[in-house]
Motif scaffolding. Structure first.
Motif, PDB file in Angstrom:
ATOM      1  N   ARG A   8       0.836  -1.210   0.000  1.00 16.75           N
ATOM      2  CA  ARG A   8       0.000   0.000   0.000  1.00 16.75           C
ATOM      3  C   ARG A   8       0.868   1.256   0.000  1.00 16.75           C
ATOM      4  NH1 ARG A   8      -5.350  -0.129   0.997  1.00 16.75           N
ATOM      5  NH2 ARG A   8      -5.329   1.833   2.161  1.00 16.75           N
ATOM      6  N   CYS A  14      -3.547   4.453  -3.024  1.00 11.97           N
ATOM      7  CA  CYS A  14      -4.143   3.965  -1.776  1.00 11.97           C
ATOM      8  C   CYS A  14      -4.315   5.081  -0.751  1.00 11.97           C
ATOM      9  CB  CYS A  14      -3.297   2.840  -1.184  1.00 11.97           C
ATOM     10  SG  CYS A  14      -3.425   1.270  -2.071  1.00 11.97           S
ATOM     11  N   ILE A  18     -10.497   4.505  -1.958  1.00  9.62           N
ATOM     12  CA  ILE A  18     -10.716   3.070  -1.754  1.00  9.62           C
ATOM     13  C   ILE A  18     -11.040   2.506  -3.127  1.00  9.62           C
ATOM     14  CG2 ILE A  18     -12.177   1.321  -0.675  1.00  9.62           C
ATOM     15  CD1 ILE A  18     -12.613   3.268   1.633  1.00  9.62           C
ATOM     16  N   HIS A  19     -10.088   1.822  -3.701  1.00 13.51           N
ATOM     17  CA  HIS A  19     -10.218   1.425  -5.096  1.00 13.51           C
ATOM     18  C   HIS A  19     -10.693  -0.023  -5.202  1.00 13.51           C
ATOM     19  CE1 HIS A  19      -9.645   2.037  -9.354  1.00 13.51           C
ATOM     20  NE2 HIS A  19      -9.016   0.875  -9.439  1.00 13.51           N
ATOM     21  N   LEU A  20     -11.963  -0.194  -5.548  1.00 12.06           N
ATOM     22  CA  LEU A  20     -12.561  -1.515  -5.733  1.00 12.06           C
ATOM     23  C   LEU A  20     -13.051  -1.663  -7.165  1.00 12.06           C
ATOM     24  CD1 LEU A  20     -14.486  -1.681  -2.340  1.00 12.06           C
ATOM     25  CD2 LEU A  20     -12.331  -2.826  -2.924  1.00 12.06           C
ATOM     26  N   VAL A 368     -11.858  -6.614  -5.877  1.00 11.74           N
ATOM     27  CA  VAL A 368     -10.789  -6.386  -4.902  1.00 11.74           C
ATOM     28  C   VAL A 368      -9.432  -6.759  -5.487  1.00 11.74           C
ATOM     29  CG1 VAL A 368     -12.370  -6.864  -3.000  1.00 11.74           C
ATOM     30  CG2 VAL A 368     -10.968  -8.721  -3.928  1.00 11.74           C
ATOM     31  N   ASN A 372      -6.046  -4.053  -1.167  1.00  9.69           N
ATOM     32  CA  ASN A 372      -7.225  -3.637  -0.417  1.00  9.69           C
ATOM     33  C   ASN A 372      -7.182  -4.231   0.991  1.00  9.69           C
ATOM     34  OD1 ASN A 372      -8.887  -3.920  -3.487  1.00  9.69           O
ATOM     35  ND2 ASN A 372      -8.775  -1.994  -2.347  1.00  9.69           N
ATOM     36  N   GLU A 376     -11.453  -1.416   4.345  1.00  2.27           N
ATOM     37  CA  GLU A 376     -12.024  -0.782   3.156  1.00  2.27           C
ATOM     38  C   GLU A 376     -13.313  -1.478   2.735  1.00  2.27           C
ATOM     39  OE1 GLU A 376      -8.286   1.198   0.755  1.00  2.27           O
ATOM     40  OE2 GLU A 376      -8.652  -0.938   0.466  1.00  2.27           O
TER      41      GLU A 376
END
Length: 386
Positions: A8, A14, A18-20, A368, A372, A376
């Motif tokens: 991270r 990051c 919050i990258h999903l 994901v 992650n 998160e």
């Protein structure tokens, strides 16, 4: 075990989001960003051709890196600008004849479906869609029955569909295709980088993938794998001075390896960056990556299923890092936009309803990756509940 805090800290995004949406385009690690910008700066400083010559070792590193990642040989790898183009180059190089059959799955990508129909109209080829089994993935027994009927020129399926969390049984498909002597083209754009993929174990003849998704490479990059034993039977739909040699005024000689599918002009900085991204994944270990991705996705599905008004839509006996869901009384685009305003990236997925009559027209997709965290995921679920 992956040091999550370390990866991270090496991922600038990051700290901001919050990258999903890793099934769309993952956050690149700093080494990839540095490799791309370093070469672009070199091009700006000394010129593009001169920069290529100076960086040739870094450029050529791409081929063994990809080969090691997927269990292939370097001469079986071609650098292509994206997964769709890689798939197209393989597909349109097959010498189809009238009456040939193509077998595919209900969850095949729309762009591939369009290509099927173009070839069907152009060459009189028939496209047969195999049914799903009770888990929603390709029915292996139906594939075996269709291969026994004969006349099949190609089996073309996706490893992981874009609109569902399932993993198609690629090894079983490959075994049946090898036994039948039928070409097998695997679209692996959503599996390479999150799952362990070995072309020898799978038994595919061709495989296409992208750089921007789970490999965490630059956009505008991808690769094509073509097995040595079949490459000589496939003439690319387009040729240039990289893929062939002009031997006389009216003759040419196509390269003997997979790089017959490349063109001279390319995104050089992207090729270097994708090689760095692959080395980064290899250093972490694909088995470790797969374990963490599957763990996070399983936890997310559990939390979503326990949230009132939320329905998880994933199918498949084996599932991956892609989770799809709907929320009662809310349009998927509304959910996406609300989450994005809270600093959470998800996307909207579209089912291939033309092949799959049971597919939802739209759903929210949260995908994901190993960087992650469970916190998160909790923030996503809490935002939905709110």
């Amino acid at each position: 075990m992956i040091d999550v805090e370390k990866v991270r800290s090496a991922t600038p995004g990051c700290g901001h989001v919050i990258h999903l949406n890793n099934a769309g385009s993952a956050l690149p690690p700093q080494p990839v960003v540095d490799a791309v910008t370093k070469h672009l700066q070199l091009e700006a400083t000394i010129g593009g051709y001169e920069a290529y010559e100076r960086a040739e070792a870094d450029i050529q590193r791409f081929y063994p890196a990809v080969a090691s990642l997927i269990g292939a040989k370097p001469d079986e790898i071609a650098y292509v600008e994206n997964a769709t183009r890689a798939w197209d180059l393989a597909f349109y190089s097959i010498p189809f004849q009238r009456g040939d059959r193509i077998l595919t799955t209900t969850s095949e990508y729309s762009s591939n479906g369009i290509a099927f129909q173009q070839v069907a109209h152009r060459h009189g080829v028939r496209v047969d869609v195999l049914p799903d089994d009770e888990h929603g993935q390709l029915a292996v027994d139906a594939l075996a029955a269709e291969l026994d009927r004969g006349g099949v020129r190609l089996v073309a399926v996706n490893h992981v569909p874009t609109h569902n969390g399932l993993v198609n049984p690629a090894r079983e498909i490959g075994r049946l295709c090898r036994n039948a002597g039928v070409l097998f083209l695997l679209d692996a754009c959503q599996s390479v980088g999150q799952l362990t993929v070995d072309v020898g174990e799978i038994g595919c003849d061709m495989l296409s993938s992208t750089g921007r998704k789970f490999l965490r490479g630059p956009r505008g990059t991808g690769f094509l794998y073509v097995r040595r034993d079949v490459v000589g039977d496939l003439e690319p739909p387009v040729l240039d001075l990289e893929s062939a040699t002009w031997t006389s005024p009216d003759t040419y000689q196509v390269r003997g390896d997979a790089r017959r599918f490349e063109t001279f002009e390319r995104y050089v900085a992207g090729q270097i960056g994708l090689g760095v991204a692959i080395d980064y994944a290899a250093a972490l270990g694909m088995e470790a990556i797969e374990r963490r991705v599957v763990h996070l996705a399983d936890r997310l599905r559990e939390r979503l299923a326990a949230t009132p008004g939320v329905t998880v839509r994933d199918r498949g006996a084996e599932k991956c890092g892609i989770t799809t869901f709907t929320v009662d009384g809310r349009e998927p685009a509304e959910i996406r936009d609300a989450l994005r305003s809270s600093g959470i990236n998800v996307s909207i997925t579209h089912g291939t309803e033309l092949y799959d009559r049971n597919a939802l027209p739209r759903a929210v997709r949260a995908s994901v990756h190993y960087y992650n965290t469970e916190d998160e995921l909790d923030q996503l679920v809490n935002a939905l509940a709110a």
